[in-house]
Design a protein around this motif. Structure first.
Motif, PDB file in Angstrom:
ATOM      1  N   GLU A 190      -2.027   2.583  -8.484  1.00  0.00           N
ATOM      2  CA  GLU A 190      -2.947   1.468  -8.742  1.00  0.00           C
ATOM      3  C   GLU A 190      -4.215   1.611  -7.894  1.00  0.00           C
ATOM      4  O   GLU A 190      -5.331   1.435  -8.391  1.00  0.00           O
ATOM      5  N   TYR A 232       3.611  -5.354 -16.238  1.00  0.00           N
ATOM      6  CA  TYR A 232       3.223  -6.338 -15.228  1.00  0.00           C
ATOM      7  C   TYR A 232       2.888  -5.684 -13.887  1.00  0.00           C
ATOM      8  O   TYR A 232       2.866  -6.350 -12.846  1.00  0.00           O
ATOM      9  N   GLY A 233       2.635  -4.383 -13.930  1.00  0.00           N
ATOM     10  CA  GLY A 233       2.146  -3.698 -12.743  1.00  0.00           C
ATOM     11  C   GLY A 233       3.134  -3.729 -11.584  1.00  0.00           C
ATOM     12  O   GLY A 233       4.348  -3.647 -11.775  1.00  0.00           O
ATOM     13  N   ASP A 250      -3.462  -3.302 -17.502  1.00  0.00           N
ATOM     14  CA  ASP A 250      -3.125  -3.538 -16.097  1.00  0.00           C
ATOM     15  C   ASP A 250      -3.758  -2.483 -15.187  1.00  0.00           C
ATOM     16  O   ASP A 250      -4.386  -2.806 -14.191  1.00  0.00           O
ATOM     17  N   LYS A 263      -0.334  -1.846 -22.753  1.00  0.00           N
ATOM     18  CA  LYS A 263      -0.876  -2.868 -21.843  1.00  0.00           C
ATOM     19  C   LYS A 263      -0.808  -2.389 -20.388  1.00  0.00           C
ATOM     20  O   LYS A 263      -1.725  -2.612 -19.601  1.00  0.00           O
ATOM     21  N   ALA A 264       0.299  -1.745 -20.045  1.00  0.00           N
ATOM     22  CA  ALA A 264       0.463  -1.256 -18.669  1.00  0.00           C
ATOM     23  C   ALA A 264      -0.668  -0.301 -18.290  1.00  0.00           C
ATOM     24  O   ALA A 264      -1.271  -0.435 -17.223  1.00  0.00           O
TER      25      ALA A 264
END
Lengths: 272, 272
Positions: A76, B67-68, A114, A109-110
């Motif tokens: 991240e 959701y990370g 995100d 989506k990840a």
């Protein structure tokens, strides 16, 4: 990022190099292990030293997941650092995902929302409805495994299906999927002679090409057979660049290896 | 866990039910959203209410990655909760991974060591050297995608390769891989008539069968054609159980749905 913007970056930087950020704590310089986040510190130093020589970075998610929460956090931080400081870089989550429709949407989506990568690699085995959820994201790119660079590629990918190799069936079939303009393909450099046939099926799609360097592929051959009008190639090198040195000079050593590849690419682009 | 221990659990519990923990924050009871970790609280409640009715839980990693960091943490808490409180439960990381050798090793470490799952699902497209690194882990199981339950299964999996469907080639070929005794296979329930052919190739391997319930598969048919001497089936249900109610009684409603399936399974096992 659009493919046109990617091509513009390639022309500007005279490079179509992608650097694989496959961080193994056993291989990075040992002095980094004393920092709070050795994976991110390693990536940051590599990015700071090489970002002007490449157009793309490709973290392979396996190397982050293996370190659990800390690893995911480092991933991240790495993508956030790239998006903040180098928004012109094309980012690839090398995740090789793929599942039934509603689940592929969650993967999309990840990685697209995100983590805000520009693209993600996807395995095609589950077919159309496992890939289309990724393709639905505007200005995001889905890089399907076609012909991979490992020995196991010959187990199924090159087997004949209705008289045509499976990987060619994947290429052909995928062209009919919704939003197929968002597709790119993984094609291993270890089989340069295959690129001519591949270009007959997908003349202009971008190809992500692993296997130059550590895995033995030849850059000149890949470009000879695989380059399209808009270049259409991202040549990946991971270990050959990021582990050029395991000492304190690792970032500088990586930059030298990257520079070497970039200069070869510049020569190829100038003679195009 | 060994396959023998898994079979013992199936006989003891009179159930070969696997419950899929595919947690979507838009679908869980809204009162849970006020807790610190809604995903884990949901899973914990489902597990507490259903663990005596099933032999396996299968979190699909996509729903956590979406959701990370929070999602990955919830996944970690869920597997830790299972391993601590229900060590007899067979745990499946439904991750559909697969990459070149050294990278697959990192994925195997992520799921078998860091998260300590009993098994992981793997896509076979990249062949032998992408799967064998998973198989090298003792008493861990690698569940290869053979014939999936989605429409896209017909794009490539059922295409003829040397006169035999690709998924059958995957089954055949995988038997020759090192430590193939650690293999299981995903076979979708929506094609129950295929199970007879599959059992000719792999008579005793465990099959993970999605698609009963929400995706329309029939339990009786699957068992008729797919059950082996050691049962050899794990029937998965996700949405049909965990979203049986979206109110405060969700765990009890899930238990009722699980009980219904368990009782059908008990009947089948008694008549075996």
């Amino acid at each position: 990022m659009t493919t046109q913007q990617l091509t513009e970056q390639i022309i500007k930087k005279k490079s179509f190099l992608c650097i694989g950020l496959d961080v193994d704590l056993n291989k990075i310089p040992q002095h980094l292990l004393q920092t709070e986040d050795p994976i991110f510190e390693f990536n940051k130093a590599i990015i700071d030293a090489t970002h002007h020589l490449c157009v793309s970075y490709k973290p392979n998610t396996a190397f982050y997941e293996a370190y659990g929460l800390k690893g995911w956090k480092a991933l991240e931080k790495t993508i956030n650092y790239l998006n903040k400081n180098h928004p012109d870089i094309f980012t690839i989550a090398d995740a090789k995902r793929g599942d039934i429709g509603n689940t592929s949407t969650m993967y999309a989506k990840a990685f697209f929302e995100d983590l805000a990568f520009d693209s993600v690699t996807v395995a095609p085995y589950m077919g159309k409805d496992s890939v289309e959820p990724f393709l639905a994201f505007k200005d995001k790119h889905t890089i399907i495994l076609a012909l991979t660079s490992n020995q196991g590629a010959f187990d199924f990918q090159t087997k004949l299906v209705d008289g045509k190799e499976l990987y060619k069936q994947v290429l052909e079939t995928s062209k009919s999927w919704n939003n197929s303009e968002n597709l790119m393909y993984v094609v291993g450099a270890t089989k340069a002679e295959y690129f001519a046939d591949i270009r007959k099926i997908i003349p202009s799609s971008f190809l992500l090409v692993p296997g130059v360097g550590a895995q033995g592929g030849n850059l000149q051959d890949v470009c000879k057979y695989g380059m399209s009008k808009n270049v259409g190639l991202l040549i990946n090198s991971s270990r050959g660049i990021i582990y050029a040195s395991q000492k304190e000079d690792f970032a500088q050593a990586a930059a030298e290896k990257a520079k070497d590849l970039q200069q070869q690419m510049e020569g190829i682009l100038n003679n195009k």
